[in-house]
Design a protein around this motif. Structure first.
Motif, PDB file in Angstrom:
ATOM      1  N   GLY A  18    -135.645 -19.874  25.479  1.00  0.00           N
ATOM      2  CA  GLY A  18    -135.134 -19.131  26.238  1.00  0.00           C
ATOM      3  C   GLY A  18    -133.652 -19.190  25.886  1.00  0.00           C
ATOM      4  N   ILE A  19    -132.806 -18.556  26.923  1.00  0.00           N
ATOM      5  CA  ILE A  19    -131.178 -18.295  26.630  1.00  0.00           C
ATOM      6  C   ILE A  19    -130.372 -19.550  27.058  1.00  0.00           C
ATOM      7  CG2 ILE A  19    -129.407 -16.863  26.973  1.00  0.00           C
ATOM      8  CD1 ILE A  19    -131.544 -14.559  27.519  1.00  0.00           C
ATOM      9  N   LEU A  20    -129.319 -19.725  26.192  1.00  0.00           N
ATOM     10  CA  LEU A  20    -128.407 -20.978  26.643  1.00  0.00           C
ATOM     11  C   LEU A  20    -126.955 -20.009  27.199  1.00  0.00           C
ATOM     12  CD1 LEU A  20    -127.509 -23.924  26.673  1.00  0.00           C
ATOM     13  CD2 LEU A  20    -126.246 -23.445  24.683  1.00  0.00           C
ATOM     14  N   LYS A  21    -127.022 -20.325  28.650  1.00  0.00           N
ATOM     15  CA  LYS A  21    -125.689 -19.806  29.238  1.00  0.00           C
ATOM     16  C   LYS A  21    -125.005 -20.996  30.061  1.00  0.00           C
ATOM     17  CE  LYS A  21    -124.916 -16.580  32.928  1.00  0.00           C
ATOM     18  NZ  LYS A  21    -125.604 -15.624  34.033  1.00  0.00           N
ATOM     19  N   ASN A  22    -123.625 -21.043  29.737  1.00  0.00           N
ATOM     20  CA  ASN A  22    -122.859 -22.144  30.435  1.00  0.00           C
ATOM     21  C   ASN A  22    -123.406 -23.476  30.606  1.00  0.00           C
ATOM     22  OD1 ASN A  22    -121.017 -19.848  30.516  1.00  0.00           O
ATOM     23  ND2 ASN A  22    -121.903 -19.231  32.369  1.00  0.00           N
ATOM     24  N   GLU A  23    -124.077 -24.163  29.684  1.00  0.00           N
ATOM     25  CA  GLU A  23    -124.637 -25.262  29.594  1.00  0.00           C
ATOM     26  C   GLU A  23    -125.678 -25.329  30.405  1.00  0.00           C
ATOM     27  OE1 GLU A  23    -123.522 -27.864  27.611  1.00  0.00           O
ATOM     28  OE2 GLU A  23    -122.420 -26.239  26.756  1.00  0.00           O
ATOM     29  N   GLY A  24    -126.602 -24.227  30.829  1.00  0.00           N
ATOM     30  CA  GLY A  24    -127.631 -24.128  31.423  1.00  0.00           C
ATOM     31  C   GLY A  24    -128.613 -23.410  30.828  1.00  0.00           C
ATOM     32  N   VAL A  25    -129.914 -23.789  30.972  1.00  0.00           N
ATOM     33  CA  VAL A  25    -131.024 -23.021  30.066  1.00  0.00           C
ATOM     34  C   VAL A  25    -131.855 -22.051  30.851  1.00  0.00           C
ATOM     35  CG1 VAL A  25    -132.879 -23.497  28.666  1.00  0.00           C
ATOM     36  CG2 VAL A  25    -131.144 -25.109  28.602  1.00  0.00           C
ATOM     37  N   ILE A  26    -131.844 -20.922  30.480  1.00  0.00           N
ATOM     38  CA  ILE A  26    -132.835 -19.813  31.282  1.00  0.00           C
ATOM     39  C   ILE A  26    -134.344 -19.940  30.586  1.00  0.00           C
ATOM     40  CG2 ILE A  26    -133.170 -17.624  31.920  1.00  0.00           C
ATOM     41  CD1 ILE A  26    -130.179 -17.074  31.717  1.00  0.00           C
ATOM     42  N   ASP A  27    -135.247 -20.360  31.151  1.00  0.00           N
ATOM     43  CA  ASP A  27    -136.543 -20.515  30.546  1.00  0.00           C
ATOM     44  C   ASP A  27    -137.316 -19.196  30.560  1.00  0.00           C
ATOM     45  OD1 ASP A  27    -139.035 -21.224  30.106  1.00  0.00           O
ATOM     46  OD2 ASP A  27    -139.140 -23.101  31.067  1.00  0.00           O
ATOM     47  N   LEU A  28    -137.458 -18.700  29.281  1.00  0.00           N
ATOM     48  CA  LEU A  28    -138.379 -17.476  29.062  1.00  0.00           C
ATOM     49  C   LEU A  28    -139.607 -17.705  28.749  1.00  0.00           C
ATOM     50  CD1 LEU A  28    -135.622 -15.124  27.892  1.00  0.00           C
ATOM     51  CD2 LEU A  28    -136.361 -15.479  30.384  1.00  0.00           C
ATOM     52  N   GLY A  29    -140.338 -18.738  28.645  1.00  0.00           N
ATOM     53  CA  GLY A  29    -141.740 -19.118  28.342  1.00  0.00           C
ATOM     54  C   GLY A  29    -143.002 -18.274  28.606  1.00  0.00           C
ATOM     55  N   SER A  30    -142.453 -17.509  29.754  1.00  0.00           N
ATOM     56  CA  SER A  30    -143.576 -16.850  30.423  1.00  0.00           C
ATOM     57  C   SER A  30    -143.814 -15.653  29.633  1.00  0.00           C
ATOM     58  CB  SER A  30    -143.433 -16.641  32.002  1.00  0.00           C
ATOM     59  OG  SER A  30    -142.359 -16.288  32.286  1.00  0.00           O
TER      60      SER A  30
ATOM     61  N   GLU B 173    -132.134 -10.382  30.664  1.00  0.00           N
ATOM     62  CA  GLU B 173    -132.465 -11.730  31.170  1.00  0.00           C
ATOM     63  C   GLU B 173    -131.318 -12.838  31.299  1.00  0.00           C
ATOM     64  OE1 GLU B 173    -135.305 -12.286  32.568  1.00  0.00           O
ATOM     65  OE2 GLU B 173    -136.857 -11.266  31.502  1.00  0.00           O
ATOM     66  N   ALA B 174    -130.522 -12.594  30.454  1.00  0.00           N
ATOM     67  CA  ALA B 174    -129.114 -13.374  30.501  1.00  0.00           C
ATOM     68  C   ALA B 174    -128.429 -13.463  31.873  1.00  0.00           C
ATOM     69  CB  ALA B 174    -128.280 -13.143  29.501  1.00  0.00           C
ATOM     70  N   ALA B 175    -128.713 -12.634  32.673  1.00  0.00           N
ATOM     71  CA  ALA B 175    -128.084 -12.425  34.041  1.00  0.00           C
ATOM     72  C   ALA B 175    -128.688 -13.521  35.174  1.00  0.00           C
ATOM     73  CB  ALA B 175    -127.926 -11.097  34.599  1.00  0.00           C
ATOM     74  N   ARG B 176    -129.622 -13.992  34.747  1.00  0.00           N
ATOM     75  CA  ARG B 176    -130.460 -14.865  35.706  1.00  0.00           C
ATOM     76  C   ARG B 176    -129.769 -16.192  35.762  1.00  0.00           C
ATOM     77  NH1 ARG B 176    -136.636 -15.471  33.699  1.00  0.00           N
ATOM     78  NH2 ARG B 176    -135.990 -17.541  34.373  1.00  0.00           N
ATOM     79  N   HIS B 177    -130.198 -16.826  36.896  1.00  0.00           N
ATOM     80  CA  HIS B 177    -129.676 -18.160  36.906  1.00  0.00           C
ATOM     81  C   HIS B 177    -130.493 -19.384  36.041  1.00  0.00           C
ATOM     82  CE1 HIS B 177    -127.239 -17.373  40.287  1.00  0.00           C
ATOM     83  NE2 HIS B 177    -128.231 -16.678  41.002  1.00  0.00           N
ATOM     84  N   ALA B 178    -129.783 -20.207  35.589  1.00  0.00           N
ATOM     85  CA  ALA B 178    -130.342 -21.302  34.796  1.00  0.00           C
ATOM     86  C   ALA B 178    -131.714 -21.852  35.556  1.00  0.00           C
ATOM     87  CB  ALA B 178    -129.163 -22.018  34.241  1.00  0.00           C
ATOM     88  N   ASP B 179    -132.662 -22.274  34.608  1.00  0.00           N
ATOM     89  CA  ASP B 179    -133.718 -23.251  35.060  1.00  0.00           C
ATOM     90  C   ASP B 179    -133.413 -24.577  34.764  1.00  0.00           C
ATOM     91  OD1 ASP B 179    -135.820 -20.893  35.855  1.00  0.00           O
ATOM     92  OD2 ASP B 179    -135.165 -20.510  33.894  1.00  0.00           O
ATOM     93  N   TYR B 180    -132.632 -25.081  33.837  1.00  0.00           N
ATOM     94  CA  TYR B 180    -132.443 -26.491  33.725  1.00  0.00           C
ATOM     95  C   TYR B 180    -131.038 -26.543  33.214  1.00  0.00           C
ATOM     96  CZ  TYR B 180    -137.703 -26.477  33.104  1.00  0.00           C
ATOM     97  OH  TYR B 180    -138.800 -26.268  33.475  1.00  0.00           O
TER      98      TYR B 180
END
Length: 277
Positions: A16-28, A46-53
């Motif tokens: 996925g994408i790392l954003k502001n110490e959060g990880v956006i999960d794009l595994g799907s 996709e970087a506009a999404r909220h982080a999943d982790y």
């Protein structure tokens, strides 16, 4: 963007994408990051999404866990060539690493039982973004997905068994790659970036990328001439002066040590050293 591969808290692998110490999960979206590099525009959306982790909740893997090819360049910094008392090579010296010889950020690099001559080599990794062949120097930027840090951990005794470097460069989990891939527009002029390696907090290597003997356009043109490059292929561009082998006495990595490779604008790749079990 910062693109990464990781292990979720439940133990499954994703990217996925790392954003502001959060990880956006794009595994799907695709089975792995290397399968998605060609669609960089949609990844940016996709970087506009909220982080999943949170970053601390996941375990980082090599950004491309199983690249088809890891092409490494030997004797490619002027300072490293000089410290070994050599002349610049007339053509790039290319050898290969295998995926199981590398680990991700934070994972342990393994000193083998076969030899204590475990050396560090801080390097810039160039990640290829799409299938390509016969790339001209002027077009090199069209095929680069981004950059990362690489530690081409080397068992010097085995590297020197012959003129072929491969045995000393492929011991199990002896190298590292990460922490993530940073896309070119975020890095800017990569030739101005600083490459540093620290062993237990003490700086051992420091150079700017413009000290390369063969620059990135030359390496891409050369490599894409003899092989078809694929999305996710890695070119580790060589190490600078200051390796442990040329210090007096030699400075080998040992269990309990921590090694860091930092490249300005990319990040810090940090790994503990353990003995082979």
């Amino acid at each position: 963007m910062k693109l990464m591969s990781f292990r979720r808290p439940d133990g499954s692998e994703s990217w996925g994408i790392l954003k502001n110490e959060g990880v956006i999960d794009l595994g799907s979206r695709a089975p792995g990051l290397r399968h998605a590099l060609w669609a960089m525009t949609s990844l940016a959306e996709e970087a506009a999404r909220h982080a999943d982790y949170k970053l601390a909740e996941v375990t980082l893997l090599p950004p491309i866990p199983e690249p088809e090819k890891i092409l490494c360049v030997g004797l490619n910094y002027v300072s490293h060539i000089k410290e070994g008392g050599r002349e610049p090579p007339p053509k790039p010296i290319i050898f290969t690493r295998y995926p199981n010889s590398q680990v991700g950020h934070g994972q342990a690099m393994v000193r083998p039982t076969a030899s204590p001559t475990f050396d560090y080599e801080g390097e810039l990794a160039v990640i290829i973004g799409r299938r390509c062949r016969h790339v001209k120097k002027a077009d090199w930027q069209n095929v680069v997905a981004g950059y990362s840090c690489y530690n081409d951990g080397s068992i010097r005794e085995w590297q020197r068994h012959s003129s072929q470097f491969i045995p000393g460069k492929n011991f199990y989990r002896s190298g590292s790659f990460g922490p993530w891939i940073v896309t070119p527009e975020e890095v800017g002029d990569i030739t101005k970036a600083h490459l540093m390696t620290r062993l237990n907090g003490v700086e051992q290597q420091h150079a700017t990328i413009d000290d390369l003997c063969f620059d990135i356009p030359t390496l891409i043109e050369y490599c894409s001439t003899f092989t078809q490059l694929e999305a996710g292929d890695v070119i580790a561009t060589g190490t600078t002066g200051g390796v442990g082998a040329y210090q007096t006495p030699p400075l080998w990595m040992k269990p309990g040590d921590t090694i860091e490779v930092e490249i300005s604008g990319i990040g810090v790749l940090r790994n503990p050293i353990v003995a082979e079990g």
